[in-house]
Structures are given as structure tokens and as C-alpha cells.
Motif scaffolding. Structure first.
Motif, short mmCIF file in Angstrom:
data_model
loop_
_atom_site.label_atom_id
_atom_site.label_comp_id
_atom_site.label_asym_id
_atom_site.label_seq_id
_atom_site.Cartn_x
_atom_site.Cartn_y
_atom_site.Cartn_z
N ALA A 53 -10.32 30.10 21.36
CA ALA A 53 -9.41 29.93 22.49
C ALA A 53 -10.16 29.44 23.72
N PHE A 54 -11.33 29.99 23.96
CA PHE A 54 -12.14 29.55 25.10
C PHE A 54 -12.55 28.09 24.94
N ALA A 55 -12.83 27.68 23.71
CA ALA A 55 -13.19 26.28 23.48
C ALA A 55 -12.02 25.36 23.78
N ILE A 56 -10.81 25.78 23.42
CA ILE A 56 -9.61 24.99 23.71
C ILE A 56 -9.40 24.87 25.21
N LEU A 57 -9.56 25.95 25.93
CA LEU A 57 -9.45 25.90 27.39
C LEU A 57 -10.53 25.00 27.97
N GLY A 58 -11.75 25.15 27.47
CA GLY A 58 -12.87 24.37 27.99
C GLY A 58 -12.73 22.89 27.74
N SER A 121 -3.09 32.03 16.40
CA SER A 121 -2.32 31.40 17.48
C SER A 121 -1.77 32.42 18.46
N VAL A 122 -1.45 33.62 17.97
CA VAL A 122 -0.96 34.69 18.84
C VAL A 122 -2.08 35.13 19.80
N VAL A 123 -3.29 35.29 19.27
CA VAL A 123 -4.42 35.64 20.13
C VAL A 123 -4.62 34.57 21.19
N LEU A 124 -4.58 33.30 20.79
CA LEU A 124 -4.71 32.20 21.75
C LEU A 124 -3.62 32.28 22.82
N HIS A 125 -2.39 32.48 22.41
CA HIS A 125 -1.26 32.55 23.33
C HIS A 125 -1.53 33.59 24.43
N GLU A 126 -1.98 34.77 24.03
CA GLU A 126 -2.20 35.83 25.00
C GLU A 126 -3.45 35.59 25.86
N VAL A 127 -4.47 34.97 25.28
CA VAL A 127 -5.66 34.62 26.07
C VAL A 127 -5.29 33.62 27.16
N VAL A 128 -4.40 32.68 26.85
CA VAL A 128 -3.94 31.72 27.87
C VAL A 128 -3.23 32.46 29.00
N GLY A 156 -0.09 23.42 20.05
CA GLY A 156 -1.04 22.32 19.96
C GLY A 156 -2.27 22.65 19.13
N ALA A 157 -2.59 23.94 19.00
CA ALA A 157 -3.78 24.34 18.25
C ALA A 157 -3.50 24.53 16.76
N LEU A 158 -2.22 24.45 16.36
CA LEU A 158 -1.91 24.58 14.94
C LEU A 158 -2.44 23.37 14.16
N SER A 159 -2.65 23.54 12.90
CA SER A 159 -3.05 22.42 12.06
C SER A 159 -1.95 21.36 12.09
N PRO A 160 -2.30 20.08 11.90
CA PRO A 160 -1.28 19.03 11.91
C PRO A 160 -0.12 19.31 10.96
N GLU A 161 -0.43 19.87 9.80
CA GLU A 161 0.61 20.18 8.82
C GLU A 161 1.63 21.16 9.37
N GLU A 205 1.26 11.77 29.58
CA GLU A 205 0.25 10.73 29.42
C GLU A 205 -1.16 11.29 29.58
N ASP A 206 -1.31 12.32 30.42
CA ASP A 206 -2.61 12.95 30.65
C ASP A 206 -2.43 14.45 30.45
N PRO A 207 -2.41 14.92 29.19
CA PRO A 207 -2.13 16.33 28.94
C PRO A 207 -3.08 17.28 29.67
N CYS A 208 -4.38 16.98 29.63
CA CYS A 208 -5.33 17.87 30.29
C CYS A 208 -5.09 17.91 31.79
N GLY A 209 -4.85 16.75 32.38
CA GLY A 209 -4.58 16.70 33.81
C GLY A 209 -3.33 17.48 34.16
N TYR A 210 -2.34 17.44 33.28
CA TYR A 210 -1.10 18.18 33.53
C TYR A 210 -1.36 19.69 33.50
N LEU A 211 -2.13 20.13 32.53
CA LEU A 211 -2.47 21.55 32.46
C LEU A 211 -3.28 21.99 33.68
#
Length: 226
Positions: A53-58, A121-128, A156-161, A205-211
Motif C-alpha cells: 500500500a505504501f508503494a502504491i501511495l509512493g 485490497s481491504v487493507v489498502l483501502h483502510e491504509v488510504v 486500481g490495485a486489483l489484477s487486470p483480470e 488524464e493525470d491520475p496522480c495529479g488528481y489524487l
């Protein structure tokens, strides 16, 4: 994530050996997070999920939760909750994987996702949520904004499938207007809110900038009044 596993295991050897049967408590390396789980293995697993989760935020230069965050596994939570961040308390509660499997509905948006991926994904959700807790809200509360962030990054962190149904649901080609993200939809139809949040976010268009705009307090989806 595997690079820190040996360090976490070493911490477990030091502080987990004498822990009671109810919960093993450990520090997640140098992440500034403590986990209290019913088994050592589950505690290590949660630490791995926190690191991810920290890597996703970073990756978007988003802030981490302040050091001192505590995550506890529990056997039950209120209503339909599977995870809960306690605002201002630096505390996250998450259902154990076993309880999570029992509680999630067959009609839930996440029902068809493998349990291990859903738990992560639940852990990620709460860390956010914990990371967003330090952002100023111009109103008494900003639930729609907080949940937009959490669902956008969770899906967004789920596998593409397993992300594909979210991308197809409701017609991914249709532009989701900003005013479709609001607290009324969140409380009345949380699954619809989650779907809209992901689709709106994925259309930026700029997901990171939006976040970053949300974390800075510039962008909010809530408003004053009922």
C-alpha cells in the motif's frame, strides 16, 4: 515486498514468541506500523500488504499515514463493514480472512475476487483512509472524498483480470461527471459509488495529479448542508 519478509520474521522471533493465543503483535519493519493479528503468519501477511500500500501511495508521491498506525484483526465489525479506520485514533480494524469470507455478499462488487486479493485490497483501502486523515476538510466531514480515494486506489490495485468487471460495469465509455460522486450515493448505494469512483478516476488524464489535488485539500466531492 519479499525483501522485508526476513526482517519482519526476525521481529516476530523477538516479540512474538511470548504473545498470547488471542493475538500476535509485531512491528512492520521500519514502516511505522504495528499489527495485532491472531497468528504470526497473518501478521506478516498484513505487514506485506501495508508495504504494498505504501508503494502504491509512493508511486504518485502521496503521503503515508503518520507513524504510529496500528492495525488489528477482529472477528466482527458493525453493519456491512469489512474494515474500519478510526479517524484521529491511528487505528485500523479489519476482519480476519475467515470472517471476511463469511461476511461478503454474493452480490457485492468484490464477491468474485479471490479472497487473498480481496483481503489485500481491504487493507489498502483502510491504509488510504489513514493517509488521508491528515488532510483538512472544509466541512464537518468529507466522507465522499475519503471513500473516492480509497475505492479508486483499491480497485486500481486489483489484477487486470479482476479489475475488468469494474471497467465494464455501467458502461466504461460513458464519462462520469464529478457531481455523480457524492455522499448521498455513497450512503444509499455504496456499490454504485465505488463503481463511479473508479470509472471517474480512470478517466482522468493525470491520475496522480488528481489524487495529489485531493490529498492537498484542493479537490473535494463533499459540500455543506444535508
Amino acid at each position: 515486498m519479499t525483501g522485508s519478509r526476513s526482517h519482519i520474521a526476525a521481529v516476530l522471533a523477538l516479540i512474538g514468541a511470548g504473545a498470547g493465543a488471542a493475538a500476535d503483535e509485531l512491528a512492520c519493519g521500519d514502516l511505522g506500523v504495528t499489527v495485532a493479528a491472531e497468528t504470526e503468519a497473518l501478521g506478516v501477511q498484513i505487514c506485506d500488504h501495508v508495504e504494498a500500500a505504501f508503494a502504491i501511495l509512493g508511486a504518485c508521491d502521496l503521503p503515508r499515514p503518520d507513524p504510529g498506525l496500528r492495525i488489528e484483526t477482529v472477528s466482527e465489525l458493525r453493519a456491512d463493514c469489512v474494515g474500519l479506520f478510526h479517524c484521529g485514533e491511528a487505528l485500523i480494524e479489519v476482519l480476519t480472512p475467515e470472517q471476511l469470507a463469511e461476511k461478503r455478499s454474493k452480490t457485492n462488487l468484490f464477491a468474485e475476487i479471490p479472497l487473498a486479493e480481496y483481503f489485500r485490497s481491504v487493507v489498502l483501502h483502510e491504509v488510504v483512509h489513514a493517509a488521508y486523515d491528515g488532510t483538512d476538510c472544509p466541512y464537518d466531514d468529507c466522507p465522499a472524498t475519503a471513500e473516492y480515494l480509497a475505492y479508486a486506489l483499491q480497485i486500481g490495485a486489483l489484477s487486470p483480470e479482476h479489475r475488468a468487471p469494474f471497467e465494464a460495469g455501467g458502461g466504461a465509455e460513458a464519462q462520469v461527471p464529478r457531481d455523480a460522486i457524492n455522499a448521498m450515493v455513497l450512503f444509499m448505494a455504496p456499490d454504485r459509488f465505488a463503481m463511479r469512483a473508479w470509472q471517474h478516476y480512470s478517466q482522468r488524464e493525470d491520475p496522480c495529479g488528481y489524487l495529489q489535488g485531493i490529498f492537498s485539500g484542493v479537490t473535494v466531492f463533499d459540500h455543506a448542508g444535508p
